[in-house]
Design a protein around this motif. Structure first.
Motif, PDB file in Angstrom:
ATOM      1  N   ALA A  36       0.910  -1.252  -0.040  1.00 48.23           N
ATOM      2  CA  ALA A  36      -0.077  -0.047  -0.116  1.00 48.23           C
ATOM      3  C   ALA A  36       0.788   1.144   0.056  1.00 48.23           C
ATOM      4  CB  ALA A  36      -0.894   0.116   1.151  1.00 48.23           C
ATOM      5  N   LEU A  37       1.864   1.257   0.957  1.00 46.20           N
ATOM      6  CA  LEU A  37       2.716   2.517   0.663  1.00 46.20           C
ATOM      7  C   LEU A  37       3.514   2.496  -0.499  1.00 46.20           C
ATOM      8  CD1 LEU A  37       4.431   2.340   4.211  1.00 46.20           C
ATOM      9  CD2 LEU A  37       2.843   3.906   3.599  1.00 46.20           C
ATOM     10  N   LEU A  38       3.928   1.507  -1.211  1.00 45.55           N
ATOM     11  CA  LEU A  38       4.563   1.564  -2.519  1.00 45.55           C
ATOM     12  C   LEU A  38       3.607   2.200  -3.604  1.00 45.55           C
ATOM     13  CD1 LEU A  38       6.613  -1.618  -2.989  1.00 45.55           C
ATOM     14  CD2 LEU A  38       7.508   0.733  -2.743  1.00 45.55           C
ATOM     15  N   VAL A  39       2.249   1.761  -3.408  1.00 43.92           N
ATOM     16  CA  VAL A  39       1.268   2.167  -4.484  1.00 43.92           C
ATOM     17  C   VAL A  39       1.090   3.669  -4.196  1.00 43.92           C
ATOM     18  CG1 VAL A  39      -1.349   2.215  -4.936  1.00 43.92           C
ATOM     19  CG2 VAL A  39       0.027  -0.087  -4.849  1.00 43.92           C
ATOM     20  N   TYR A  40       0.907   4.242  -2.986  1.00 44.75           N
ATOM     21  CA  TYR A  40       0.756   5.323  -2.443  1.00 44.75           C
ATOM     22  C   TYR A  40       2.018   6.237  -3.020  1.00 44.75           C
ATOM     23  CZ  TYR A  40       0.251   9.688   0.205  1.00 44.75           C
ATOM     24  OH  TYR A  40       0.118  10.997   0.550  1.00 44.75           O
ATOM     25  N   TYR A  41       3.079   5.915  -2.775  1.00 48.11           N
ATOM     26  CA  TYR A  41       4.287   6.510  -3.326  1.00 48.11           C
ATOM     27  C   TYR A  41       4.185   6.756  -4.979  1.00 48.11           C
ATOM     28  CZ  TYR A  41       8.872   8.034  -4.786  1.00 48.11           C
ATOM     29  OH  TYR A  41      10.004   8.816  -5.469  1.00 48.11           O
ATOM     30  N   PHE A  42       4.031   5.874  -5.672  1.00 49.11           N
ATOM     31  CA  PHE A  42       4.178   5.819  -7.024  1.00 49.11           C
ATOM     32  C   PHE A  42       3.123   6.733  -7.579  1.00 49.11           C
ATOM     33  CE2 PHE A  42       6.667   1.744  -6.744  1.00 49.11           C
ATOM     34  CZ  PHE A  42       7.900   2.463  -7.135  1.00 49.11           C
ATOM     35  N   VAL A  43       1.725   6.560  -6.999  1.00 50.56           N
ATOM     36  CA  VAL A  43       0.513   7.323  -7.401  1.00 50.56           C
ATOM     37  C   VAL A  43       0.658   8.554  -6.900  1.00 50.56           C
ATOM     38  CG1 VAL A  43      -1.963   7.657  -7.563  1.00 50.56           C
ATOM     39  CG2 VAL A  43      -0.862   5.299  -7.864  1.00 50.56           C
ATOM     40  N   GLY A  44       0.925   8.886  -5.757  1.00 45.16           N
ATOM     41  CA  GLY A  44       0.777  10.428  -5.300  1.00 45.16           C
ATOM     42  C   GLY A  44       1.845  11.316  -5.004  1.00 45.16           C
ATOM     43  N   VAL A  45       2.959  10.479  -4.891  1.00 45.30           N
ATOM     44  CA  VAL A  45       4.330  11.349  -4.561  1.00 45.30           C
ATOM     45  C   VAL A  45       5.165  11.455  -5.575  1.00 45.30           C
ATOM     46  CG1 VAL A  45       5.982  11.652  -2.916  1.00 45.30           C
ATOM     47  CG2 VAL A  45       3.842  10.598  -1.964  1.00 45.30           C
ATOM     48  N   ASP A  46       5.488  10.597  -6.280  1.00 46.99           N
ATOM     49  CA  ASP A  46       6.439  10.575  -7.311  1.00 46.99           C
ATOM     50  C   ASP A  46       6.227  11.594  -8.500  1.00 46.99           C
ATOM     51  OD1 ASP A  46       8.776   9.482  -8.549  1.00 46.99           O
ATOM     52  OD2 ASP A  46       7.599   8.593 -10.072  1.00 46.99           O
ATOM     53  N   GLU A  47       7.065  12.377  -8.448  1.00 46.39           N
ATOM     54  CA  GLU A  47       7.112  13.311  -9.332  1.00 46.39           C
ATOM     55  C   GLU A  47       7.874  13.314 -10.659  1.00 46.39           C
ATOM     56  OE1 GLU A  47       4.748  16.129  -9.800  1.00 46.39           O
ATOM     57  OE2 GLU A  47       3.770  15.699  -7.897  1.00 46.39           O
ATOM     58  N   GLY A  48       8.665  12.485 -10.635  1.00 43.33           N
ATOM     59  CA  GLY A  48       9.441  12.174 -11.802  1.00 43.33           C
ATOM     60  C   GLY A  48      10.910  13.005 -11.747  1.00 43.33           C
ATOM     61  N   ALA A  49      11.046  14.195 -11.128  1.00 42.59           N
ATOM     62  CA  ALA A  49      12.096  14.711 -11.243  1.00 42.59           C
ATOM     63  C   ALA A  49      12.913  14.402 -10.066  1.00 42.59           C
ATOM     64  CB  ALA A  49      11.925  16.567 -11.251  1.00 42.59           C
ATOM     65  N   MET A  50      12.293  14.279  -8.849  1.00 39.27           N
ATOM     66  CA  MET A  50      12.763  13.637  -7.711  1.00 39.27           C
ATOM     67  C   MET A  50      12.494  12.331  -7.409  1.00 39.27           C
ATOM     68  SD  MET A  50      14.217  16.352  -6.563  1.00 39.27           S
ATOM     69  CE  MET A  50      14.636  16.052  -4.766  1.00 39.27           C
ATOM     70  N   SER A  51      12.315  11.484  -8.613  1.00 37.28           N
ATOM     71  CA  SER A  51      12.090  10.044  -8.346  1.00 37.28           C
ATOM     72  C   SER A  51      13.192   9.304  -7.679  1.00 37.28           C
ATOM     73  CB  SER A  51      11.746   9.389  -9.804  1.00 37.28           C
ATOM     74  OG  SER A  51      11.685   7.832  -9.660  1.00 37.28           O
ATOM     75  N   ILE A  52      13.038   8.075  -6.835  1.00 36.67           N
ATOM     76  CA  ILE A  52      13.928   7.399  -6.198  1.00 36.67           C
ATOM     77  C   ILE A  52      14.723   6.520  -7.580  1.00 36.67           C
ATOM     78  CG2 ILE A  52      12.836   7.236  -3.968  1.00 36.67           C
ATOM     79  CD1 ILE A  52      11.617   4.361  -4.903  1.00 36.67           C
ATOM     80  N   PHE A  53      14.036   6.658  -8.602  1.00 35.83           N
ATOM     81  CA  PHE A  53      14.513   5.607  -9.812  1.00 35.83           C
ATOM     82  C   PHE A  53      15.302   6.649 -10.733  1.00 35.83           C
ATOM     83  CE2 PHE A  53      11.041   2.973  -8.252  1.00 35.83           C
ATOM     84  CZ  PHE A  53      11.607   1.971  -7.947  1.00 35.83           C
ATOM     85  N   GLY A  54      15.772   7.586 -10.418  1.00 38.49           N
ATOM     86  CA  GLY A  54      16.485   8.652 -11.284  1.00 38.49           C
ATOM     87  C   GLY A  54      15.682   9.676 -12.003  1.00 38.49           C
ATOM     88  N   LYS A  55      16.190  10.122 -13.098  1.00 40.04           N
ATOM     89  CA  LYS A  55      15.394  11.078 -13.701  1.00 40.04           C
ATOM     90  C   LYS A  55      14.461  10.543 -14.673  1.00 40.04           C
ATOM     91  CE  LYS A  55      18.569  14.372 -12.437  1.00 40.04           C
ATOM     92  NZ  LYS A  55      18.054  15.238 -11.368  1.00 40.04           N
ATOM     93  N   SER A  56      14.060   9.481 -14.603  1.00 38.59           N
ATOM     94  CA  SER A  56      13.050   8.646 -15.491  1.00 38.59           C
ATOM     95  C   SER A  56      11.623   9.408 -15.253  1.00 38.59           C
ATOM     96  CB  SER A  56      13.036   7.318 -15.408  1.00 38.59           C
ATOM     97  OG  SER A  56      11.984   6.676 -16.068  1.00 38.59           O
ATOM     98  N   MET A  57      10.930   9.761 -16.226  1.00 36.69           N
ATOM     99  CA  MET A  57       9.559  10.233 -16.118  1.00 36.69           C
ATOM    100  C   MET A  57       8.464   9.065 -16.428  1.00 36.69           C
ATOM    101  SD  MET A  57       9.649  13.306 -15.103  1.00 36.69           S
ATOM    102  CE  MET A  57       8.109  14.154 -15.453  1.00 36.69           C
ATOM    103  N   VAL A  58       9.051   7.935 -16.763  1.00 35.26           N
ATOM    104  CA  VAL A  58       8.134   6.871 -17.067  1.00 35.26           C
ATOM    105  C   VAL A  58       7.104   6.672 -16.083  1.00 35.26           C
ATOM    106  CG1 VAL A  58       7.925   4.179 -17.620  1.00 35.26           C
ATOM    107  CG2 VAL A  58       9.982   5.755 -18.468  1.00 35.26           C
ATOM    108  N   LEU A  59       7.259   6.346 -14.887  1.00 29.82           N
ATOM    109  CA  LEU A  59       6.222   5.993 -13.833  1.00 29.82           C
ATOM    110  C   LEU A  59       5.559   7.357 -13.509  1.00 29.82           C
ATOM    111  CD1 LEU A  59       8.369   4.212 -11.006  1.00 29.82           C
ATOM    112  CD2 LEU A  59       6.732   3.230 -12.614  1.00 29.82           C
ATOM    113  N   HIS A  60       5.992   8.563 -13.891  1.00 26.32           N
ATOM    114  CA  HIS A  60       4.934   9.805 -13.338  1.00 26.32           C
ATOM    115  C   HIS A  60       4.208   9.738 -14.659  1.00 26.32           C
ATOM    116  CE1 HIS A  60       4.166  13.555 -12.710  1.00 26.32           C
ATOM    117  NE2 HIS A  60       4.058  14.006 -13.917  1.00 26.32           N
ATOM    118  N   GLU A  61       4.387   9.635 -15.980  1.00 23.52           N
ATOM    119  CA  GLU A  61       3.480   9.692 -17.089  1.00 23.52           C
ATOM    120  C   GLU A  61       2.730   8.513 -17.085  1.00 23.52           C
ATOM    121  OE1 GLU A  61       3.191  12.070 -19.167  1.00 23.52           O
ATOM    122  OE2 GLU A  61       4.696  13.153 -18.127  1.00 23.52           O
TER     123      GLU A  61
END
Length: 75
Positions: A36-61
């Motif tokens: 649940a925390l991972l889903v919350y992070y990827f849907v609500g927090v991950d902005e792409g630029a400050m992603s924990i996976f680098g500069k990729s915007m794939v998850l944000h998009e």
């Protein structure tokens, strides 16, 4: 002419509780909380630029429209 009335008595359902080990229950609850925390992070927090996976915007998009639908701020 005789009238007979049938008396219906309620029958209690036969239920058997699910018995699991305490370790299994704790593991399931912990796994659910982490998922649940991972889903919350990827849907609500991950902005792409400050992603924990680098500069990729794939998850944000990927979650972009869902984020707006759920009312999370974006951009």
């Amino acid at each position: 002419m005789s009238t007979t009335s049938a008396v219906h008595t309620p029958v209690a359902p036969i239920t058997t509780p699910i018995v699991t080990a305490q370790v299994t229950t704790v593991a399931l609850l912990l796994g659910t909380a982490i998922a649940a925390l991972l889903v919350y992070y990827f849907v609500g927090v991950d902005e792409g630029a400050m992603s924990i996976f680098g500069k990729s915007m794939v998850l944000h998009e990927l979650f972009h429209d869902g984020r707006h639908f759920l009312g999370f701020p974006c951009h």
